[in-house]
Design an enzyme around this catalytic site. Structure first.
Site, mmCIF file in Angstrom:
data_model
loop_
_atom_site.group_PDB
_atom_site.id
_atom_site.type_symbol
_atom_site.label_atom_id
_atom_site.label_comp_id
_atom_site.label_asym_id
_atom_site.label_seq_id
_atom_site.Cartn_x
_atom_site.Cartn_y
_atom_site.Cartn_z
ATOM 1 N N GLU A 1 50.993 22.571 56.246
ATOM 2 C CA GLU A 1 50.189 23.356 57.190
ATOM 3 C C GLU A 1 48.734 23.429 56.722
ATOM 4 O OE1 GLU A 1 51.738 27.342 57.496
ATOM 5 O OE2 GLU A 1 50.449 27.863 59.192
ATOM 6 N N LYS B 1 50.085 25.908 66.600
ATOM 7 C CA LYS B 1 51.088 26.885 66.171
ATOM 8 C C LYS B 1 51.248 27.977 67.230
ATOM 9 C CE LYS B 1 52.120 29.605 61.961
ATOM 10 N NZ LYS B 1 51.599 29.842 60.574
ATOM 11 N N CYS C 1 55.425 26.204 60.495
ATOM 12 C CA CYS C 1 55.835 27.382 59.724
ATOM 13 C C CYS C 1 56.492 28.494 60.562
ATOM 14 C CB CYS C 1 54.625 27.913 58.954
ATOM 15 S SG CYS C 1 55.088 28.803 57.448
ATOM 16 N N GLY D 1 41.958 40.936 25.994
ATOM 17 C CA GLY D 1 42.222 41.767 24.837
ATOM 18 C C GLY D 1 43.666 41.599 24.405
ATOM 19 N N LEU D 2 43.889 41.447 23.096
ATOM 20 C CA LEU D 2 45.262 41.358 22.566
ATOM 21 C C LEU D 2 45.541 42.644 21.790
ATOM 22 C CD1 LEU D 2 45.422 37.674 21.215
ATOM 23 C CD2 LEU D 2 46.016 38.543 23.494
ATOM 24 N N SER D 3 46.433 43.472 22.345
ATOM 25 C CA SER D 3 46.686 44.782 21.742
ATOM 26 C C SER D 3 47.853 44.737 20.754
ATOM 27 C CB SER D 3 47.022 45.789 22.829
ATOM 28 O OG SER D 3 48.292 45.472 23.406
ATOM 29 N N GLY D 4 48.612 43.650 20.788
ATOM 30 C CA GLY D 4 49.864 43.621 20.046
ATOM 31 C C GLY D 4 51.048 44.049 20.900
ATOM 32 N N ILE E 1 53.374 44.101 24.615
ATOM 33 C CA ILE E 1 54.090 43.029 25.295
ATOM 34 C C ILE E 1 53.317 42.473 26.497
ATOM 35 C CG2 ILE E 1 55.445 44.626 26.735
ATOM 36 C CD1 ILE E 1 56.555 41.252 25.217
ATOM 37 N N SER F 1 49.931 42.149 27.099
ATOM 38 C CA SER F 1 48.888 41.173 26.758
ATOM 39 C C SER F 1 49.511 39.942 26.101
ATOM 40 C CB SER F 1 47.815 41.796 25.867
ATOM 41 O OG SER F 1 48.363 42.339 24.681
ATOM 42 N N ASN G 1 39.845 57.360 28.088
ATOM 43 C CA ASN G 1 39.282 56.333 28.961
ATOM 44 C C ASN G 1 38.092 55.636 28.314
ATOM 45 O OD1 ASN G 1 41.072 56.608 31.082
ATOM 46 N ND2 ASN G 1 39.817 58.092 32.187
ATOM 47 N N GLU H 1 52.923 49.859 35.648
ATOM 48 C CA GLU H 1 51.817 50.711 35.231
ATOM 49 C C GLU H 1 50.724 50.758 36.299
ATOM 50 O OE1 GLU H 1 50.626 49.099 31.414
ATOM 51 O OE2 GLU H 1 48.856 48.159 32.236
#
Lengths: 565, 565
Positions: A44, A118, A154, A294-297, A299, A301, A371, A400
């Protein structure tokens, strides 16, 4: 002659990029021609890309698409492919009301041939077509070397009645439908059951050709297929990859011959791959070579980083560890291990000195101070994005985001959120799957996905593990104050995710949720969180509308619009 | 009897807040009854608020609205108002397909009486109704004490054909249409011309009752009116204020008697008031008592601060001056003067120490360093918003938002953007108008607007000036590097705004713009800026869709949804 060969060209197009889409159509047409195909079918709105939203309203774009279709027909004929029937989707204009139409055309003998528009224009969920297009009002059956081929686009097969019903008594030999059907978990079965019903209705085999690839916030999974009149599976193209498959239709046979049937991934691999393809194509269509996050440690990220490495290679991932005074040593180690596993760039930017500098001026307390930490991290991630020219990734999951358990302009910054549609319990599940896949030999970048060469197993980390087991096993925490745990503010995720699914995905109200068996206190907590989050999300600027067209609601141009005329 | 008195109850409703909306309907019904009205008419979707977007899909909400309508009918009868015909908008359910309907009901003699369902469901511009509702399929004429009253809902009179056309030969005495028609500059004339056509078509006078107030990013201006059969204006309610007006319709007269005709504001006052009402109602419906914003000394933040002071009083405005090393003394003085004029809170938070702290760690150059300044300011504004519980205002205008001349997560932060739909040239024009209005005696808070008592002239600043003249007269600059001027990056605003209007509001492509008489270089510059900005705006997170309903595109619940069932 009563036999034709149909090539199913399952390709990944780009919205607005007429040049690139046309080049790909020519390429696949040449390959189909070389395999003696009679017909080659594309998805399409092949030429324009899909979904094009308000770009459809620009008259100069419609004209350019028309010119491009004619140019392609000419090129094909000049190359000796005039006899091939090339079925492509494009945009047309309604001569009555001037509105755009979602159109199928056939390029043949140097001409743009036989237009079908269509009929049913979906306007629910992610679809907005009734707003943009006007409806076609007739069914079209193509006579292709004596074989009667009915066509549909479709939604035309998802609704009863309309052009497909009109074909029921027309003795067609084949129903060909071209699609831009977005991926949803488990949608494959729904499509085949529906297609089997339509095959029975028109008493003919059905070819279901779907688009593949990510476009803005949609992912198309491909998985095109052909069913025989009785619903038997004759052909299936792979999920998440471009593909050219063939099926021979012989009208003198009662049952058609089976062709290749691609294997399907397991359910976790399917969802993981959809997320990676969405990110990979978002980067490709927006011109990004790398990402930062950012890598926070934690799951979330970790999973996003793994997906990013699978999409663009660990060497194009720029991870930043931004520990605060509340970050545990375990978290810092897990982030570092992850970067090592992925072979990603890794830098450490402690936020404590910056936090102190702000606090010296502002002296914030409570949530405002929490924050502030997240927003300092947001500034650092965006600084990396700006200075390195890489895409910032937001790492929020659906649980979240639904509950507003994140900081606007803080951890929520980024141009793309790879796991925003995954509940937290699914985040854990996919993380475990990714490690299991690595244990079975799937290295980084080894997914079966658009652009990955067949047989490429990817790069295996020395540890043999992609995501540190500790990130999967430990109790989740935002680490914005000492000893903080997600479970201080939210119900346990196993329960929360069930309530969220009922409330968000099935629009169950309070009474419905209690009837579903959830206890009142939990229902009230979750509803309060979600409704409050809905309100928090509006911290992105709205404003009044005082003129004919403003931004936002009514300027729905897709981002990866490459059309510049 | 051939004469009835109709009360036009032009009220400001709140989406999802059934309690508050019902209480207001009862209050106005009592007042209408006390003035011997036969009928009191309220706007489209009175009970539910409008537009309600996906809230319509929640079955428990539809049930609650139905229960509330019945409860109101009972209350009215118990209070001795059973004989009054109370025409209210609400939500219904289509018994065929279970979809919601946009419905008009009459409360009378303790019953919910005579339902009419909207026929034409607009789905262009800001409207999304075809997505949510199913269409009514019959016209309804009410017999009210012998007077034949045909009814219609909003879009029903904007399209030819349908229920209004069906009334053309039914000899009705009056056409009553209830509306939720959003404000647009100059739309008043369009509405009256259209209504005059419909009056002629049905050969009867027309009552056009419109909603007033801000709801999310829309502003409804009210300005309800009544036209005689020949199009003569019989009544007009004020713009931007709640109102209860009356018109007597006597079917034995060839021409009806004129009632009150409210004066209209001048064009600049009209747009300024629309912006203030949008902000005022956004605050009220979201529970904000005050606002905070950065005051740069420039014209955009000055106009936004003035609007905020007009919306909630200077004492509820928290202005923050955040000078950098590149801020001129003039800018700082202008910001301070503005705060003094408005009697706003004012604090100074220099960003240089914070900028230095970041640069010690990050050492950014070029645009990344410029953005860093804007993002530090964003963090400070949001810290104030969080710690004080006030709404952060974004100060971007339409020209700079269109061209991406702002920093995402920087000066673009905030929950509401009061001037996002005003071109820069209009920002100057409205600023001059506001000072001129002050010179003629309109103090701060003295606008003619919902919630302002009649005759309240507001608080006049000692200086007699609202917006410092210097902020209006000086050349605009972002002051992110030494000597920077907007004109370094953008065409002059007089020219820019014309090109933007053609490109954005009229969807003119490149060839069209050149045919409009703009020179090629300018057209290419502006198109490049706007398309790039479209891309930059997507630095807000998108993500893939992998389940039945995700957030964002398909969770279109309105923010100010007060419904918690």
């Amino acid at each position: 002659m009563s036999s034709i060969r149909i090539a199913l060209a399952q390709i990944d197009t780009s919205v607005g990029n007429l040049e690139a889409n046309a080049a790909k159509v020519l390429d696949y047409s040449r390959r189909a021609g070389a395999q003696h195909a009679t017909v080659v079918a594309f998805p399409e709105m092949t030429l324009t890309g899909y979904p094009i939203e308000d770009l459809a309203l620009r008259a100069t774009f419609r004209k350019a698409a028309w010119d491009k279709a004619n140019e392609m027909a000419t090129t094909l004929e000049q190359e000796g492919l005039g006899q091939l029937y090339v079925v492509v989707g494009t945009i047309g204009t309604d001569h009555g009301n001037g509105k755009p139409r979602n159109r199928l055309v056939v390029l043949h003998n140097g001409q743009v041939w036989a237009a079908y528009d269509k009929h049913f224009l979906p306007n629910y969920g992610v679809f907005d077509e009734f707003r943009i297009f006007s409806s076609g009002d007739r069914s079209v059956v193509l006579d292709i070397e004596g074989v009667q081929v009915g066509v549909a686009i479709c939604e035309d097969i998802w609704q009863d009645g309309g052009p497909v019903a009109a074909m029921a008594n027309q003795n067609i030999d084949l129903l060909l439908t071209i699609n831009g059907s977005p991926y949803e978990e488990g949608k494959g079965h729904v499509r085949t059951e529906l297609a089997a019903r339509r095959a029975a209705e028109v008493n003919a085999p059905i070819v279901y050709l779907n688009q593949v690839g990510g476009q803005d916030d949609l992912v198309f999974d491909g998985a095109s297929f052909v069913l025989d009149t009785d619903g038997a599976l004759l052909e299936r193209s792979p999920m998440f990859m471009e593909d050219l498959s063939f099926i021979d239709i012989d009208t003198e046979l009662e049952h058609q011959q089976q062709s290749t049937i691609a294997a399907m991934p397991d359910p976790d691999e399917e969802v993981y791959t959809a997320c990676v393809l969405g990110l990979k194509d978002y980067m490709a269509k927006n011109g990004f070579k790398g990402v930062t996050l950012g890598l926070s440690g934690g799951i979330d990220s970790a999973l996003v980083a793994a997906m990013a490495a699978d999409a663009c290679g660990g060497e194009n991932v720029w991870g930043i560890s931004m520990p605060s005074m509340y970050s545990s040593d375990g978290s810092k180690d897990d982030a570092a291990d992850l970067a090592t596993n992925l072979n990603a760039h890794y830098e450490i930017q402690p936020i404590e000195p910056l936090f102190k500098a702000f606090q010296q001026q502002l002296d914030l307390q409570g949530v405002a101070a929490e924050n502030l930490q997240a927003r300092i991290r947001g500034v650092i991630v965006m600084a990396k994005s700006n200075s390195q020219g890489v895409l910032a990734l937001a790492t929020g999951n659906k649980s979240e985001l639904a509950c507003g358990y994140s900081t606007i302009y803080g951890d929520a910054v980024g141009g793309y959120a790879p796991i925003k549609d995954l509940f937290k319990t699914k985040v854990w599940q996919l993380s475990r799957w990714r490690n299991a896949a690595a244990a079975e030999g799937m290295g980084i970048g080894g997914l079966h996905i658009v652009g990955n060469e067949q047989g490429n197993a990817g790069v295996m980390p020395e540890s043999g593990v992609i995501i540190p087991v500790n990130s999967i096993e430990k109790a989740p925490s935002a680490e914005l104050r000492p000893g903080q745990k997600d479970s201080d503010s939210l119900p346990e995720y196993n329960l929360l995710d069930q309530v969220l699914a009922a409330y968000i995905e099935h629009a169950h109200g309070r009474a419905d949720l209690i009837a579903d068996g959830f206890d009142e206190a939990t229902v009230d907590t979750v509803m309060r969180l979600v409704d409050r989050a809905e309100w928090k999300r509006r911290q992105y600027p709205l404003g009044p509308k005082v003129s004919a067209l403003a931004f936002g609601r009514d300027r729905r141009l897709p981002i990866t619009n490459a059309f510049r005329e």
